[in-house]
Design a protein around this motif. Structure first.
Motif, PDB file in Angstrom:
ATOM      1  N   GLU A 288      42.870  38.420  42.620  1.00 12.82           N
ATOM      2  CA  GLU A 288      41.746  39.373  42.664  1.00 12.82           C
ATOM      3  C   GLU A 288      41.718  39.815  44.079  1.00 12.82           C
ATOM      4  OE1 GLU A 288      38.413  36.982  41.481  1.00 12.82           O
ATOM      5  OE2 GLU A 288      38.785  37.512  39.445  1.00 12.82           O
ATOM      6  N   TRP A 289      42.161  39.058  45.299  1.00 16.70           N
ATOM      7  CA  TRP A 289      42.110  39.457  46.585  1.00 16.70           C
ATOM      8  C   TRP A 289      42.627  40.973  46.900  1.00 16.70           C
ATOM      9  CZ3 TRP A 289      39.745  38.054  50.671  1.00 16.70           C
ATOM     10  CH2 TRP A 289      39.955  38.635  52.042  1.00 16.70           C
TER      11      TRP A 289
ATOM     12  N   HIS B 291      32.370  43.055  52.195  1.00 20.94           N
ATOM     13  CA  HIS B 291      33.189  42.401  51.280  1.00 20.94           C
ATOM     14  C   HIS B 291      34.760  42.912  51.082  1.00 20.94           C
ATOM     15  CE1 HIS B 291      29.789  40.220  50.203  1.00 20.94           C
ATOM     16  NE2 HIS B 291      30.146  39.556  48.912  1.00 20.94           N
ATOM     17  N   PRO B 292      35.675  42.081  50.985  1.00 23.13           N
ATOM     18  CA  PRO B 292      35.490  40.512  50.865  1.00 23.13           C
ATOM     19  C   PRO B 292      35.508  39.851  52.176  1.00 23.13           C
ATOM     20  CG  PRO B 292      37.860  41.375  50.795  1.00 23.13           C
ATOM     21  CD  PRO B 292      36.794  42.544  50.782  1.00 23.13           C
TER      22      PRO B 292
ATOM     23  N   CYS C  27      33.312  38.964  55.827  1.00 21.55           N
ATOM     24  CA  CYS C  27      31.740  38.726  55.837  1.00 21.55           C
ATOM     25  C   CYS C  27      31.538  38.193  57.535  1.00 21.55           C
ATOM     26  CB  CYS C  27      31.683  37.181  54.975  1.00 21.55           C
ATOM     27  SG  CYS C  27      32.594  35.845  55.573  1.00 21.55           S
TER      28      CYS C  27
ATOM     29  N   ALA D  87      31.881  35.543  45.832  1.00 12.14           N
ATOM     30  CA  ALA D  87      33.107  36.121  46.007  1.00 12.14           C
ATOM     31  C   ALA D  87      33.117  37.670  45.382  1.00 12.14           C
ATOM     32  CB  ALA D  87      34.140  35.245  45.068  1.00 12.14           C
ATOM     33  N   TYR D  88      33.887  38.388  45.665  1.00 12.14           N
ATOM     34  CA  TYR D  88      33.896  39.869  45.584  1.00 12.14           C
ATOM     35  C   TYR D  88      33.847  40.220  43.931  1.00 12.14           C
ATOM     36  CZ  TYR D  88      35.035  44.823  45.752  1.00 12.14           C
ATOM     37  OH  TYR D  88      34.888  46.067  45.696  1.00 12.14           O
ATOM     38  N   TYR D  89      34.522  39.456  43.060  1.00 12.14           N
ATOM     39  CA  TYR D  89      34.437  39.628  41.746  1.00 12.14           C
ATOM     40  C   TYR D  89      33.393  38.673  40.784  1.00 12.14           C
ATOM     41  CZ  TYR D  89      38.030  43.383  41.750  1.00 12.14           C
ATOM     42  OH  TYR D  89      38.623  44.243  42.148  1.00 12.14           O
TER      43      TYR D  89
ATOM     44  N   CYS E 188      31.352  31.887  54.002  1.00 15.31           N
ATOM     45  CA  CYS E 188      31.772  32.576  54.850  1.00 15.31           C
ATOM     46  C   CYS E 188      32.478  31.851  55.771  1.00 15.31           C
ATOM     47  CB  CYS E 188      30.643  33.703  55.485  1.00 15.31           C
ATOM     48  SG  CYS E 188      31.415  34.749  56.606  1.00 15.31           S
TER      49      CYS E 188
ATOM     50  N   TYR F 187      36.389  35.821  55.961  1.00 10.54           N
ATOM     51  CA  TYR F 187      36.222  36.222  54.314  1.00 10.54           C
ATOM     52  C   TYR F 187      35.622  35.001  53.801  1.00 10.54           C
ATOM     53  CZ  TYR F 187      40.398  33.205  53.677  1.00 10.54           C
ATOM     54  OH  TYR F 187      41.330  32.057  53.608  1.00 10.54           O
TER      55      TYR F 187
END
Length: 328
Positions: free
Chosen positions: A16-17, A45-46, A48, A61-63, A70, A112
């Motif tokens: 996902e990154w 995002h992602p 911080c 987290a982003y998803y 952080c 991040y």
């Protein structure tokens, strides 16, 4: 030296990154990403800028597949210029901004949001922060935010700290910021977030839901921020239009849990019963002692002893009945 390997893609996961973040994310530095998004007033995002301090404030987290932290920390000295990613950081004096960077060297110290593990007092991992792993579920007496980990759960942010009410005391958990909750998508209702057995409907993005629920230990109060329905349910349903949430009267609870502490916390009714039994035992011993001192005749003393025993038994029975009624 190198070797050839046959990959088993059945074991591959969804990486996902940086997913769907475009060429700007891939081709530029994290400084470029952070500064441009800050200029546009957009989320970074992602990455911080939440400083990692003693009080734990988590994010998503982003998803939204995990609660994240952080990893921005303060170093003793200014970081080399190539690792300085901020002009300003909330809550940090401008002169000290150069000391702050991410904690991971392999990421060039870019700060991040990072999945993490909770540890015990001996620093041993206890559970992770992945929302979709059911092994991360909390024991009932430690589930302060009404979370549920497992398939069908995502991370949602809190708008403020949570509070735990017990008798006349008010406590706050040592961390807050986000939690893992089940959710559902409905073409009529849109997005709903489930906190324990309570369902809260999201009427629009950034709506703040006031949450309150009762357990044996506490009255729990807190808040959850609604994301955009399309971000969560867009691939499942056509989300209904945003609208104002209806006014909701404050939820009232008839009785707030109370505990007294012996070896383990006990309900207040049991504590009261134990206290009364101790008092009765002391009165019983005092009366017998008084009887032995004042009464010389053996039969008279025995009669008084029997009367005292009967009175004590009656009082104990009454106390037990009252406690049972209260508990039921």
């Amino acid at each position: 030296m190198s070797s050839w390997y046959k990959a088993d893609y059945n074991q591959a996961g969804d990486y996902e990154w940086g997913k769907n973040l475009g060429c700007e994310f891939v081709q530029n530095s994290c400084y470029n990403w952070i500064s441009k998004h800050q200029e546009r007033g957009e989320s970074i995002h992602p990455f911080c800028d939440q400083v990692k301090r003693g009080e734990l404030w988590t994010q998503c987290a982003y998803y939204r597949h995990s609660v994240a932290l952080c990893n921005l920390i303060e170093y003793q000295h200014n970081m080399p210029a190539r690792y300085q990613y901020f002009d300003t950081i909330p809550g940090v004096p401008e002169l000290n901004v150069g000391k702050y960077a991410g904690s991971v060297e392999l990421a060039d110290y870019c700060p991040y949001l990072q999945e993490f593990s909770w540890t015990d007092d001996a620093n041993n991992p206890v559970r992770g922060s992945n929302c979709q792993d059911s092994q991360n579920n909390l024991a009932t007496d430690l589930n302060f935010f009404g979370e549920r980990y497992g398939e069908g759960s995502l991370c949602f942010e809190h708008a403020s700290r949570w509070y735990l009410h017990m008798c006349g005391s008010l406590n706050s958990p040592q961390h807050a910021g986000s939690g893992c909750y089940r959710y559902s998508c409905d073409k009529e209702q849109g997005l709903s977030i489930h906190v324990l057995n309570y369902t809260h409907r999201c009427y629009h993005a950034q709506q703040v839901i006031n949450v309150a629920f009762l357990t044996e230990e506490y009255l729990h109060r807190g808040t959850i921020v609604c994301p955009n329905c399309r971000d969560i349910c867009g691939d499942k349903i056509k989300c209904p239009p945003d609208k104002d949430a209806p006014a909701v009267s404050a939820q009232r609870f008839k009785q707030i849990p109370c505990r007294c502490s012996l070896v383990t916390p006990l309900p207040l009714s049991l504590c009261t019963a134990l206290f009364l039994l101790i008092v009765i035992a002391l009165i019983h011993d005092f009366m017998l002692l008084h009887c032995n001192v004042l009464m010389g005749d053996g039969r008279t003393k025995r009669f008084i002893e029997v009367v005292v025993e009967v009175v004590v038994v009656v009082v104990v029975v009454v106390v037990v009945v009252v406690v049972v009624v209260v508990l039921l």
